[in-house]
Design an enzyme around this catalytic site. Structure first.
Site, PDB file in Angstrom:
ATOM      1  N   ASP A  57      51.995 127.422  82.544  1.00 23.25           N
ATOM      2  CA  ASP A  57      53.262 127.250  81.816  1.00 23.25           C
ATOM      3  C   ASP A  57      53.518 125.805  81.418  1.00 23.25           C
ATOM      4  OD1 ASP A  57      53.592 129.852  82.225  1.00 23.25           O
ATOM      5  OD2 ASP A  57      55.404 129.711  83.468  1.00 23.25           O
ATOM      6  N   TYR A  86      51.377 124.729  78.573  1.00 22.30           N
ATOM      7  CA  TYR A  86      51.848 125.378  77.343  1.00 22.30           C
ATOM      8  C   TYR A  86      53.091 124.665  76.809  1.00 22.30           C
ATOM      9  CZ  TYR A  86      53.379 128.947  74.035  1.00 22.30           C
ATOM     10  OH  TYR A  86      53.763 129.590  72.892  1.00 22.30           O
ATOM     11  N   ASP A  87      54.034 124.386  77.720  1.00 27.00           N
ATOM     12  CA  ASP A  87      55.256 123.688  77.301  1.00 27.00           C
ATOM     13  C   ASP A  87      54.925 122.335  76.672  1.00 27.00           C
ATOM     14  OD1 ASP A  87      57.126 125.546  77.904  1.00 27.00           O
ATOM     15  OD2 ASP A  87      57.650 124.726  79.870  1.00 27.00           O
ATOM     16  N   LEU A 123      64.832 131.286  74.112  1.00 29.46           N
ATOM     17  CA  LEU A 123      65.770 130.217  74.470  1.00 29.46           C
ATOM     18  C   LEU A 123      65.106 128.872  74.215  1.00 29.46           C
ATOM     19  CD1 LEU A 123      67.035 131.562  77.935  1.00 29.46           C
ATOM     20  CD2 LEU A 123      68.423 131.332  75.871  1.00 29.46           C
ATOM     21  N   LYS A 164      66.780 131.612  85.642  1.00 33.37           N
ATOM     22  CA  LYS A 164      65.899 132.108  84.591  1.00 33.37           C
ATOM     23  C   LYS A 164      64.766 132.836  85.306  1.00 33.37           C
ATOM     24  CE  LYS A 164      63.576 130.695  80.371  1.00 33.37           C
ATOM     25  NZ  LYS A 164      62.291 131.344  80.586  1.00 33.37           N
ATOM     26  N   CYS A 210      29.677 130.256 114.269  1.00 30.27           N
ATOM     27  CA  CYS A 210      30.853 129.393 114.297  1.00 30.27           C
ATOM     28  C   CYS A 210      30.487 128.002 113.759  1.00 30.27           C
ATOM     29  CB  CYS A 210      31.384 129.278 115.717  1.00 30.27           C
ATOM     30  SG  CYS A 210      32.671 128.025 115.845  1.00 30.27           S
TER      31      CYS A 210
HETATM   32  S1  IVH Z   1      69.313 135.195  77.957  1.00 38.89           S
HETATM   33  C1  IVH Z   1      69.976 135.350  73.639  1.00 38.89           C
HETATM   34  N1  IVH Z   1      69.185 135.032  80.564  1.00 38.89           N
HETATM   35  O1  IVH Z   1      63.853 133.835  79.227  1.00 38.89           O
HETATM   36  C2  IVH Z   1      69.691 134.971  75.010  1.00 38.89           C
HETATM   37  N2  IVH Z   1      67.161 135.118  79.355  1.00 38.89           N
HETATM   38  O2  IVH Z   1      62.608 131.829  77.480  1.00 38.89           O
HETATM   39  C3  IVH Z   1      68.406 135.443  75.422  1.00 38.89           C
HETATM   40  N3  IVH Z   1      65.165 135.070  80.753  1.00 38.89           N
HETATM   41  O3  IVH Z   1      63.753 135.786  76.354  1.00 38.89           O
HETATM   42  C4  IVH Z   1      68.051 135.461  76.796  1.00 38.89           C
HETATM   43  N4  IVH Z   1      66.201 134.988  82.683  1.00 38.89           N
HETATM   44  O4  IVH Z   1      63.089 136.861  78.660  1.00 38.89           O
HETATM   45  C5  IVH Z   1      68.500 135.106  79.417  1.00 38.89           C
HETATM   46  N5  IVH Z   1      69.225 134.902  82.865  1.00 38.89           N
HETATM   47  C6  IVH Z   1      68.539 134.981  81.734  1.00 38.89           C
HETATM   48  C7  IVH Z   1      67.143 135.003  81.717  1.00 38.89           C
HETATM   49  C8  IVH Z   1      66.484 135.064  80.489  1.00 38.89           C
HETATM   50  C9  IVH Z   1      65.037 135.023  82.078  1.00 38.89           C
HETATM   51  C10 IVH Z   1      64.044 135.096  79.805  1.00 38.89           C
HETATM   52  C11 IVH Z   1      64.225 136.053  78.662  1.00 38.89           C
HETATM   53  C12 IVH Z   1      64.233 135.172  77.465  1.00 38.89           C
HETATM   54  C13 IVH Z   1      63.384 134.034  77.931  1.00 38.89           C
HETATM   55  C14 IVH Z   1      63.514 132.805  77.090  1.00 38.89           C
END
Ligand code: IVH
Length: 705
Positions: free
Chosen positions: A38, A41-42, A86, A118, A417
């Site tokens: 990750d 990638y970021d 996001l 998240k 061993c």
């Molecule tokens: S809100 C319009 N809330 O993160 C808002 N997303 O990198 C859209 N994700 O697509 C998402 N936890 O798959 C939201 N508490 C949370 C989340 C969350 C994980 C994921 C989701 C989103 C991705 C974006």
């Protein structure tokens, strides 16, 4: 923390970067086994974005910056409302800047924010018609997704029926908890499949797989609730007006699992400062969570603020992800070392190409045992996913099988061993030298005389090596037979050190049974378990007379651990006899032997591997801590400053309480010393009583030795 940006120097490098990102994203969304972790990638995407900002005319159509999610897997079920991604921030400064730009956009500061973890899984939309779950769709490219309705029934937290017959779409994240991941890999490898690299990959692969011979459970966490059709305009109108926090409340009322009830429930924050406090709290709790999170999502809570902010094509402007440092990186396994522990266990350890994870350079990672290596088909030279959370020893999750070149070599298991050349007992999953604790006598003795066991001062590892090399000590009991002349004859042993050592050895004979038992190093019984056993049985004779059934009356000893303790004690019989003959105490002060009770319920095994986790036993008798479960964290100051953590736990138990190392709903008191971190935070979140070291000292004053 700011993720460094990948440097892109020219158009060719840019094109390559876009291609790499697209390939990685495709693998990530398809089966979850991306060649980039990750963090990498970021960094790549940030580099791409930086180059595009400087060369707006040369943006490639494939670029991941304009896409919801790499866009590699496009399904054919259109989403009613686009499923957006996001944008990310990586530091408090970036978050503050985002909140300021949001304020500019909506003409004033957002009324309040909702803050939630998240979740590190995959987004899905669950469609409910008249309260009945009818369809499950992945995010796909955000416009249309793939139908994965076959997974209905395998997602814990997503009920087949809601508590009300409403027609709505619940959006959320599908993931595997750590326990579900372990289970999934066990089942998968039993069916001959390669193990998944991490929980995220496992859920991605599992969610999309049709016609598998087996199903494995996953968990759903809802994070959005929206009207599904126009058939109920009144409901649609109501939902569209509710704040995010209200929608989440409604979702739980309908029976959908959300972060409510976890250690990191979504909260509402009034200011950016409060948001940042919560970000810190959640990051502090991350390592202890039973599921993966990769950041914190901050949303303008009010529908009006969200509408005023609007959305871009990729992400809403009213929400942002605060990314946490990666806990997983891909690196290479360059070798395997086999080390013999103090009980003779031969444990493999992976040697890694050094990799930095969350600020620490990782060069070793645990590998559990030979059977586990075989099950996971690990090879030297493999790219492996390494996981490190908090201060826990890093572990290798799995090989990244598709990065194999063919040059990888099988891991060679030892025939004898690696320490003493004796035969290996391979009867159990964890291999053991047939010499048992005699193989690494120095380690076994060092542990036995340590501060939390027999506490013999002046007997460090070097001195023990001397004694063993001189043939004076062949087991623990020999220590008690050492004479003044023998010690004086050793190099660097003067009269004073000799006398001090002899005094310390003599004093050790009066240690309570719990410490003697612990010093023996019975597998599966560390400090806290030894205390529980000693308190329960009161004398060594009673312990030795106990069969597996009787041992299961001790809290935390279940059907697995009991017979192994019985067998170990039988092995140790000659040593125990020798210790008793040397005058070592074999009783536990204050404890009374058990009266046999028929028909008690059986226990399950508790984790007590000698790591001092402090899960102590409750003492039924009175005392200021009677009935309380106490966690001590941070540095103790004041009257109890000198106590080791083990001594503090012993004190808690003398005062009638039970000591524990982790804060949960069952905890009644958290003693928070200086520098207390996540445990204090968790106690505050759960509303558990907190005490300062001084308050605690006053409470237990009568029980201090
Ligand atoms: S809100 C319009 N809330 O993160 C808002 N997303 O990198 C859209 N994700 O697509 C998402 N936890 O798959 C939201 N508490 C949370 C989340 C969350 C994980 C994921 C989701 C989103 C991705 C974006």
């Amino acid at each position: 923390m700011t993720t460094p940006v990948a440097q892109i120097v020219d158009a060719a490098a840019y094109a390559q970067a876009v291609e790499d990102a697209v390939t990685a994203a495709a693998a990530y969304y398809a089966g979850g086994s991306s060649p980039l972790d990750d963090d990498a990638y970021d960094r790549l995407v940030r580099g791409i974005a930086a180059w595009e900002a400087a060369h707006p005319g040369q943006v490639l159509p494939d670029s991941p910056t304009g896409k919801v999610a790499g866009g590699a897997v496009v399904g054919d079920v259109p989403h009613t409302v686009a499923m957006l991604s996001l944008d990310n921030v990586f530091s408090p400064e970036e978050l503050t800047a985002w909140a300021a730009s949001l304020a500019r956009r909506i003409g004033g500061e957002a009324e309040r924010f909702s803050v939630e973890p998240k979740l590190d899984g995959l987004a899905v939309a669950a469609r409910y018609v008249q309260g009945r779950l009818t369809r499950l769709i992945t995010r796909g490219d955000g416009i249309a997704g793939e139908d994965v309705s076959h997974a209905i029934g395998t997602l814990e937290g997503l009920p087949a029926r809601l508590s009300e017959a409403v027609t709505v779409e619940v959006r959320g994240e599908v993931l595997m908890t750590n326990a579900q991941f372990e289970h999934a890999n066990e089942v998968r490898t039993q069916h001959g499949g390669p193990p998944f690299a991490n929980p995220r990959g496992a859920s991605a692969g599992t969610l999309r797989a049709k016609d598998r011979a087996y199903t494995v459970p996953m968990t759903f966490f809802g994070y959005a609730l929206l009207p599904l059709t126009d058939t109920d305009p009144a409901l649609a109108g109501r939902l569209n007006e509710l704040a995010h926090s209200e929608l989440m409340y409604l979702a739980t009322q309908l029976g959908v699992h959300t972060t409510v009830g976890t250690a990191v429930p979504g909260i509402v924050a009034a200011s950016v400062e409060d948001v940042l406090d919560r970000v810190r709290e959640i990051s502090g709790l991350r390592a202890e969570l039973p599921f993966g999170i990769d950041g914190i999502v901050i949303k303008a809570d009010l529908a009006a603020d969200q509408q005023a902010a609007g959305s871009g094509s990729r992400a809403p402007r009213w929400a942002i992800a605060y990314k946490l440092p990666a806990v997983e990186k891909i690196t290479r396994l360059v070798g395997v070392e086999w080390n013999v522990g103090r009980t003779g266990i031969i444990a493999p350890r992976g040697v890694l190409e050094p990799v930095e994870i969350d600020g620490a350079t990782i060069t070793y990672a645990t590998l559990h045992n030979p059977a586990d290596i075989t099950r996971r088909d690990l090879r030297v030279g493999d790219h492996v996913m390494v996981h490190r959370a908090g201060d826990v020893i890093p572990r290798i999750e799995a090989p990244v099988a598709h990065l194999r070149t063919g040059d990888e070599q099988p891991i060679v298991f030892p025939d004898v061993c690696p320490r003493c050349g004796s035969a290996i007992d391979t009867g159990q999953e964890r291999w053991r030298c047939e010499q048992g604790r005699n193989c690494h006598l120095v380690a076994a003795l060092s542990y036995a005389v340590g501060r939390d066991q027999l506490d013999i001062e002046g007997l460090g590892a070097t001195r023990i090596v001397q004694l063993v090399d001189a043939g004076l000590v062949t087991d623990l009991a020999d220590l008690f037979a050492l004479t003044r002349d023998q010690l004086l004859a050793l190099e660097r042993m003067g009269e004073t050190s000799t006398d001090n050592l002899l005094t310390a050895i003599a004093a050790a004979k009066s240690q309570p049974l719990s410490r003697v038992l612990c010093a023996l190093g019975v597998r599966g019984t560390g400090r806290s378990m030894s205390r529980r056993i000693a308190r329960h049985f009161a004398t060594m004779d009673h312990i030795r007379a106990a069969d597996a059934d009787a041992l299961q009356h001790v809290e935390g000893i279940g059907t697995e651990k009991a017979p192994s303790i019985v067998a170990e004690l039988a092995d140790l019989a000659p040593l125990i006899d020798k210790l008793a003959a040397a005058g070592v105490n074999m009783t536990e002060p204050g404890a009374t032997p058990p009266v046999p009770v028929a028909g008690q319920t059986e226990n399950t095994d508790a984790d007590d591997d000698g790591d001092g986790d402090g899960d102590g036993s409750a003492d039924a008798s009175g005392g200021p801590l009677a009935g309380m479960t106490v966690v001590v964290t941070g540095t103790m100051t004041g009257p109890l400053e000198k106590l080791t953590r083990n001594q503090t736990n012993e004190l808690i138990e003398r005062a009638g309480g039970r000591s524990s190392s982790s804060v949960s709903k069952k905890t009644t008191l958290v003693v928070a010393g200086e520098g207390a971190g996540s445990k204090r935070t968790k106690a505050e979140t759960l509303g558990i009583r907190l005490a300062t070291p001084a308050e605690f000292a006053a409470l237990v004053a009568d029980f201090v030795d």
